[in-house]
Design a protein around this motif. Structure first.
Motif, mmCIF file in Angstrom:
data_model
loop_
_atom_site.group_PDB
_atom_site.id
_atom_site.type_symbol
_atom_site.label_atom_id
_atom_site.label_comp_id
_atom_site.label_asym_id
_atom_site.label_seq_id
_atom_site.Cartn_x
_atom_site.Cartn_y
_atom_site.Cartn_z
ATOM 1 N N TRP A 197 64.898 30.946 62.185
ATOM 2 C CA TRP A 197 66.116 31.605 61.694
ATOM 3 C C TRP A 197 65.853 32.685 60.651
ATOM 4 O O TRP A 197 66.792 33.284 60.140
ATOM 5 C CB TRP A 197 67.047 30.573 61.069
ATOM 6 C CG TRP A 197 67.398 29.448 61.987
ATOM 7 C CD1 TRP A 197 66.968 28.168 61.904
ATOM 8 C CD2 TRP A 197 68.232 29.501 63.135
ATOM 9 N NE1 TRP A 197 67.482 27.416 62.923
ATOM 10 C CE2 TRP A 197 68.274 28.213 63.700
ATOM 11 C CE3 TRP A 197 68.954 30.516 63.760
ATOM 12 C CZ2 TRP A 197 69.001 27.908 64.841
ATOM 13 C CZ3 TRP A 197 69.686 30.223 64.893
ATOM 14 C CH2 TRP A 197 69.692 28.928 65.417
ATOM 15 N N THR A 198 64.591 32.947 60.308
ATOM 16 C CA THR A 198 64.331 33.875 59.208
ATOM 17 C C THR A 198 64.769 35.300 59.512
ATOM 18 O O THR A 198 65.001 36.073 58.596
ATOM 19 C CB THR A 198 62.839 33.874 58.838
ATOM 20 O OG1 THR A 198 62.069 34.137 60.014
ATOM 21 C CG2 THR A 198 62.429 32.546 58.221
ATOM 22 N N GLY A 199 64.899 35.658 60.749
ATOM 23 C CA GLY A 199 65.351 37.001 61.100
ATOM 24 C C GLY A 199 66.860 37.173 61.019
ATOM 25 O O GLY A 199 67.366 38.301 61.041
ATOM 26 N N GLU A 200 67.599 36.085 60.914
ATOM 27 C CA GLU A 200 69.056 36.143 60.828
ATOM 28 C C GLU A 200 69.487 36.493 59.406
ATOM 29 O O GLU A 200 68.905 36.027 58.442
ATOM 30 C CB GLU A 200 69.671 34.800 61.223
ATOM 31 C CG GLU A 200 69.317 34.335 62.613
ATOM 32 C CD GLU A 200 69.943 35.215 63.693
ATOM 33 O OE1 GLU A 200 71.018 35.771 63.460
ATOM 34 O OE2 GLU A 200 69.334 35.347 64.769
ATOM 35 N N GLY A 201 70.564 37.277 59.285
ATOM 36 C CA GLY A 201 71.039 37.708 57.968
ATOM 37 C C GLY A 201 71.673 36.598 57.152
ATOM 38 O O GLY A 201 71.659 36.641 55.923
ATOM 39 N N TRP A 202 72.197 35.603 57.797
ATOM 40 C CA TRP A 202 72.890 34.524 57.076
ATOM 41 C C TRP A 202 71.930 33.440 56.589
ATOM 42 O O TRP A 202 72.273 32.629 55.747
ATOM 43 C CB TRP A 202 73.946 33.873 57.962
ATOM 44 C CG TRP A 202 73.381 33.326 59.253
ATOM 45 C CD1 TRP A 202 73.306 33.982 60.438
ATOM 46 C CD2 TRP A 202 72.804 32.038 59.460
ATOM 47 N NE1 TRP A 202 72.705 33.191 61.395
ATOM 48 C CE2 TRP A 202 72.399 31.975 60.813
ATOM 49 C CE3 TRP A 202 72.586 30.936 58.664
ATOM 50 C CZ2 TRP A 202 71.787 30.853 61.365
ATOM 51 C CZ3 TRP A 202 71.985 29.820 59.209
ATOM 52 C CH2 TRP A 202 71.592 29.782 60.550
#
Length: 198
Positions: free
Chosen positions: A61-66
């Motif tokens: 999930w590190t690429g997600e903004g949230w």
């Protein structure tokens, strides 16, 4: 209430940490392979070299903004809850001292334990009271008393409570210069063991 919540939370956290620690030790020692045990599907550790989170799990999930705001908010809430719990453990439940109005504008400090001892002694001197236990809580200028009484078998609770309020608690409030000393009184009957008569 806080004591019960504290004990339940401590027991649950202890059990979870114990189970997690035993599971990690179990896998780190290579016991599933040595004992030829088949672990449930999805079990993360089966060999000593296994890691808790794989590279794919850690970076999913590190690429997600949230992702990072949620992680930081969750850790901040966890830290605040832990700090609140720690401060609740350190908070004193007994009142260390009572501020007495001495009439000269200066005031005086009375040890809470001394006032507790005096109220206990006066309560135990009443007829029908076997033992008394007094704890002062609240604030220094407006203390409250928690009184535990062990009543003799012949004692009547109503008159005992009336005498306690009119004598021991009234005398303590008057001597400390307090308008009132509110109290929570808990009574129980004395338990005597049966004795054999020959």
């Amino acid at each position: 209430m806080l004591r019960t919540v504290n004990r339940v939370l401590t027991a649950l956290i202890g059990l979870v940490l114990l189970a997690l620690g035993l599971a990690v030790l179990f896998a780190a020692a290579g016991l599933p392979r040595r004992w030829d045990l088949s672990m449930p599907s999805g079990w993360p550790w089966t060999r000593p070299g296994d890691v808790v989170l794989t590279d794919a799990d850690r970076t999913r999930w590190t690429g997600e903004g949230w992702w990072w705001p949620v992680v930081i908010a969750a850790l901040a809430v966890l830290a605040l809850l832990s700090l609140w719990w720690l401060l609740a453990q350190l908070r004193r439940h007994r009142l260390g001292e009572v501020l007495v109005d001495s009439g000269d504008g200066e005031g005086a400090r009375l040890r809470g334990g001394a006032l507790e001892d005096v109220v206990e002694a006066e309560a135990e001197a009443q007829p029908g009271v076997d033992r008394a236990r007094v704890t002062l809580t609240g604030r220094r200028r407006s203390p409250r008393a928690r009184v535990g009484l062990v009543l003799a078998p012949h004692a009547q609770p109503g008159p005992v409570a009336h005498r306690l309020r009119g004598e021991a608690l009234h005398h303590a409030a008057t001597s400390a210069g307090l308008d009132a000393l509110p109290a929570e009184v808990r009574m129980r009957a004395a338990r005597h063991r049966a004795e054999r008569v020959s």
